[in-house]
Design a protein around this motif. Structure first.
Motif, PDB file in Angstrom:
ATOM      1  N   HIS A  30      73.868 -22.058  46.052  1.00  0.00           N
ATOM      2  CA  HIS A  30      74.605 -21.982  47.317  1.00  0.00           C
ATOM      3  C   HIS A  30      73.694 -21.783  48.528  1.00  0.00           C
ATOM      4  O   HIS A  30      74.158 -21.397  49.608  1.00  0.00           O
ATOM      5  N   ASP A  31      72.412 -22.044  48.330  1.00  0.00           N
ATOM      6  CA  ASP A  31      71.422 -22.085  49.420  1.00  0.00           C
ATOM      7  C   ASP A  31      71.148 -20.753  50.104  1.00  0.00           C
ATOM      8  O   ASP A  31      70.622 -20.732  51.222  1.00  0.00           O
ATOM      9  N   PHE A  32      71.467 -19.653  49.464  1.00  0.00           N
ATOM     10  CA  PHE A  32      71.070 -18.349  50.015  1.00  0.00           C
ATOM     11  C   PHE A  32      69.611 -18.057  49.662  1.00  0.00           C
ATOM     12  O   PHE A  32      68.926 -17.324  50.365  1.00  0.00           O
ATOM     13  N   LEU A  33      69.167 -18.658  48.551  1.00  0.00           N
ATOM     14  CA  LEU A  33      67.763 -18.635  48.159  1.00  0.00           C
ATOM     15  C   LEU A  33      67.283 -20.072  48.062  1.00  0.00           C
ATOM     16  O   LEU A  33      68.036 -20.968  47.673  1.00  0.00           O
ATOM     17  N   GLY A  34      66.010 -20.277  48.437  1.00  0.00           N
ATOM     18  CA  GLY A  34      65.419 -21.598  48.311  1.00  0.00           C
ATOM     19  C   GLY A  34      64.232 -21.554  47.364  1.00  0.00           C
ATOM     20  O   GLY A  34      63.710 -20.485  47.050  1.00  0.00           O
ATOM     21  N   THR A  35      63.815 -22.716  46.885  1.00  0.00           N
ATOM     22  CA  THR A  35      62.655 -22.789  45.995  1.00  0.00           C
ATOM     23  C   THR A  35      61.698 -23.872  46.489  1.00  0.00           C
ATOM     24  O   THR A  35      62.121 -24.905  47.024  1.00  0.00           O
ATOM     25  N   SER A  36      60.422 -23.604  46.310  1.00  0.00           N
ATOM     26  CA  SER A  36      59.384 -24.571  46.645  1.00  0.00           C
ATOM     27  C   SER A  36      58.227 -24.341  45.683  1.00  0.00           C
ATOM     28  O   SER A  36      57.527 -23.324  45.780  1.00  0.00           O
ATOM     29  N   GLY A  37      58.048 -25.254  44.742  1.00  0.00           N
ATOM     30  CA  GLY A  37      57.040 -25.032  43.717  1.00  0.00           C
ATOM     31  C   GLY A  37      57.402 -23.813  42.891  1.00  0.00           C
ATOM     32  O   GLY A  37      58.499 -23.719  42.346  1.00  0.00           O
ATOM     33  N   ASN A  38      56.495 -22.836  42.839  1.00  0.00           N
ATOM     34  CA  ASN A  38      56.778 -21.608  42.074  1.00  0.00           C
ATOM     35  C   ASN A  38      57.166 -20.454  42.991  1.00  0.00           C
ATOM     36  O   ASN A  38      57.104 -19.291  42.604  1.00  0.00           O
ATOM     37  N   ILE A  39      57.607 -20.789  44.202  1.00  0.00           N
ATOM     38  CA  ILE A  39      57.998 -19.769  45.188  1.00  0.00           C
ATOM     39  C   ILE A  39      59.512 -19.766  45.367  1.00  0.00           C
ATOM     40  O   ILE A  39      60.147 -20.820  45.473  1.00  0.00           O
ATOM     41  N   VAL A  40      60.101 -18.582  45.381  1.00  0.00           N
ATOM     42  CA  VAL A  40      61.523 -18.387  45.679  1.00  0.00           C
ATOM     43  C   VAL A  40      61.585 -17.619  46.991  1.00  0.00           C
ATOM     44  O   VAL A  40      60.919 -16.597  47.145  1.00  0.00           O
ATOM     45  N   PHE A  41      62.380 -18.101  47.956  1.00  0.00           N
ATOM     46  CA  PHE A  41      62.382 -17.485  49.279  1.00  0.00           C
ATOM     47  C   PHE A  41      63.798 -17.321  49.833  1.00  0.00           C
ATOM     48  O   PHE A  41      64.738 -18.025  49.411  1.00  0.00           O
ATOM     49  N   LEU A  42      63.948 -16.383  50.749  1.00  0.00           N
ATOM     50  CA  LEU A  42      65.212 -16.173  51.451  1.00  0.00           C
ATOM     51  C   LEU A  42      65.380 -17.276  52.482  1.00  0.00           C
ATOM     52  O   LEU A  42      64.476 -17.521  53.285  1.00  0.00           O
ATOM     53  N   THR A  43      66.520 -17.941  52.477  1.00  0.00           N
ATOM     54  CA  THR A  43      66.750 -19.024  53.433  1.00  0.00           C
ATOM     55  C   THR A  43      67.260 -18.515  54.773  1.00  0.00           C
ATOM     56  O   THR A  43      67.188 -19.226  55.778  1.00  0.00           O
ATOM     57  N   GLY A  44      67.820 -17.317  54.792  1.00  0.00           N
ATOM     58  CA  GLY A  44      68.395 -16.771  56.020  1.00  0.00           C
ATOM     59  C   GLY A  44      69.864 -17.088  56.186  1.00  0.00           C
ATOM     60  O   GLY A  44      70.516 -16.585  57.105  1.00  0.00           O
ATOM     61  N   LYS A  45      70.417 -17.911  55.297  1.00  0.00           N
ATOM     62  CA  LYS A  45      71.843 -18.238  55.362  1.00  0.00           C
ATOM     63  C   LYS A  45      72.675 -16.995  55.065  1.00  0.00           C
ATOM     64  O   LYS A  45      72.368 -16.247  54.129  1.00  0.00           O
ATOM     65  N   LYS A  46      73.722 -16.754  55.837  1.00  0.00           N
ATOM     66  CA  LYS A  46      74.578 -15.581  55.655  1.00  0.00           C
ATOM     67  C   LYS A  46      76.050 -15.942  55.423  1.00  0.00           C
ATOM     68  O   LYS A  46      76.784 -15.181  54.811  1.00  0.00           O
ATOM     69  N   THR A  47      76.469 -17.105  55.924  1.00  0.00           N
ATOM     70  CA  THR A  47      77.873 -17.491  55.818  1.00  0.00           C
ATOM     71  C   THR A  47      78.300 -17.632  54.360  1.00  0.00           C
ATOM     72  O   THR A  47      77.705 -18.403  53.596  1.00  0.00           O
ATOM     73  N   GLY A  48      79.304 -16.868  53.984  1.00  0.00           N
ATOM     74  CA  GLY A  48      79.814 -16.917  52.615  1.00  0.00           C
ATOM     75  C   GLY A  48      79.121 -15.964  51.655  1.00  0.00           C
ATOM     76  O   GLY A  48      79.505 -15.885  50.490  1.00  0.00           O
ATOM     77  N   LEU A  49      78.109 -15.240  52.140  1.00  0.00           N
ATOM     78  CA  LEU A  49      77.389 -14.306  51.279  1.00  0.00           C
ATOM     79  C   LEU A  49      78.230 -13.065  51.029  1.00  0.00           C
ATOM     80  O   LEU A  49      78.701 -12.413  51.956  1.00  0.00           O
ATOM     81  N   LYS A  50      78.425 -12.724  49.776  1.00  0.00           N
ATOM     82  CA  LYS A  50      79.229 -11.553  49.416  1.00  0.00           C
ATOM     83  C   LYS A  50      78.396 -10.278  49.572  1.00  0.00           C
ATOM     84  O   LYS A  50      77.166 -10.314  49.403  1.00  0.00           O
ATOM     85  N   PRO A  51      79.035  -9.145  49.881  1.00  0.00           N
ATOM     86  CA  PRO A  51      78.284  -7.894  50.075  1.00  0.00           C
ATOM     87  C   PRO A  51      77.385  -7.536  48.899  1.00  0.00           C
ATOM     88  O   PRO A  51      76.236  -7.135  49.092  1.00  0.00           O
TER      89      PRO A  51
END
Length: 266
Positions: A39-60
């Motif tokens: 759901h694009d709250f986390l992104g991946t690039s190679g062997n890196i997992v990163f915060l995308t900054g997306k907040k809409t729809g994120l549950k507490p």
């Protein structure tokens, strides 16, 4: 009863896994991570997992989960994710999932009080009023790992007595551990996710878009490895995480906050 996919997908995969199997462990952590990626709250690039900054729809509970997992950083390499999720903060992440189910209204908020009352009722009926469990105030709890507890019960031949009291306690409370803890909403949502699991077991080769969306549920239901064989793209991380998944599952004792629980006996 037919499956309503638009309704069932509102249930987080980690919650669905607990409702179906009635235990919680590494699968629920992995399912949450993969769902956040899907759901694009986390992104991946190679062997890196990163915060995308997306907040809409994120549950507490998901926001708390990511805060615990990432801490002050915004990205982690795969090895750091595996170390943090399954070792360093495993217990805390599972507690966050448990609390999310309580907040969502799937688990009764007062079940700890009801457990304490059930224990004392069973002790009183068996041994008399003097047998009620009383704990001094300000007692510091000692957390005993489940495997040590099981070993102790087995070594001293107490399994039969333990099972007897557990059964008696839940009879007093109105049913099994699951029946006592689940709200009506929780029971209804369990039926929804059982329909989803049956669908996924019956139709493992659904079209790619839906297959990607169901990837995190496949992990929670314990069929992740079969499901991942046909997926790629942003769910490729799931394949790697599944290889690292510890595979240990705990009982629903994870739902118990020991400090709050002990206060019910004071």
């Amino acid at each position: 009863m037919e499956m309503n996919f638009s309704q069932v997908k509102k249930i987080p995969p980690s919650f669905a896994g607990v409702l179906v199997e009635w235990k919680i462990g590494s699968k629920e952590i992995t399912a949450t991570i993969i769902d956040l990626v899907v759901h694009d709250f986390l992104g991946t690039s190679g062997n890196i997992v990163f915060l995308t900054g997306k907040k809409t729809g994120l549950k507490p509970f998901e926001e708390q989960f990511m805060q615990k997992l990432f801490g002050e950083t915004k990205s982690l390499v795969f090895e750091e994710i595996a170390e943090t999720a399954y070792k360093k903060y495993s217990g805390e992440l599972l507690k966050i999932i448990c609390h999310g189910m309580i907040t969502k209204g799937l688990i009764y908020k007062d079940f700890q009080k009801r457990f304490a009352q059930g224990i004392n009722q069973a002790l009183t009926e068996t041994f008399g009023q003097q047998a009620q469990l009383k704990i001094p105030k300000n007692t510091k709890p000692i957390i005993i790992p489940p495997w040590i507890f099981r070993l102790f019960i087995g070594l001293f031949g107490l399994k039969g007595l333990y099972n007897y009291f557990e059964k008696k306690i839940f009879q007093k409370m109105g049913g099994s551990r699951e029946e006592v803890m689940l709200t009506e909403n929780g029971k209804n949502q369990k039926q929804e996710v059982l329909l989803l699991k049956n669908f996924m077991d019956k139709f493992p080769m659904v079209e790619d878009r839906l297959a990607n969306e169901l990837a995190s549920y496949s992990i929670a239901f314990g069929i992740g490895k079969q499901w991942m064989k046909k997926l790629g793209g942003r769910t490729a991380l799931a394949k790697e995480l599944l290889e690292k998944l510890e595979g240990h599952d705990d009982t629903t004792a994870r739902f118990i906050d020991i400090d709050s629980y002990l206060k019910e006996f004071q």
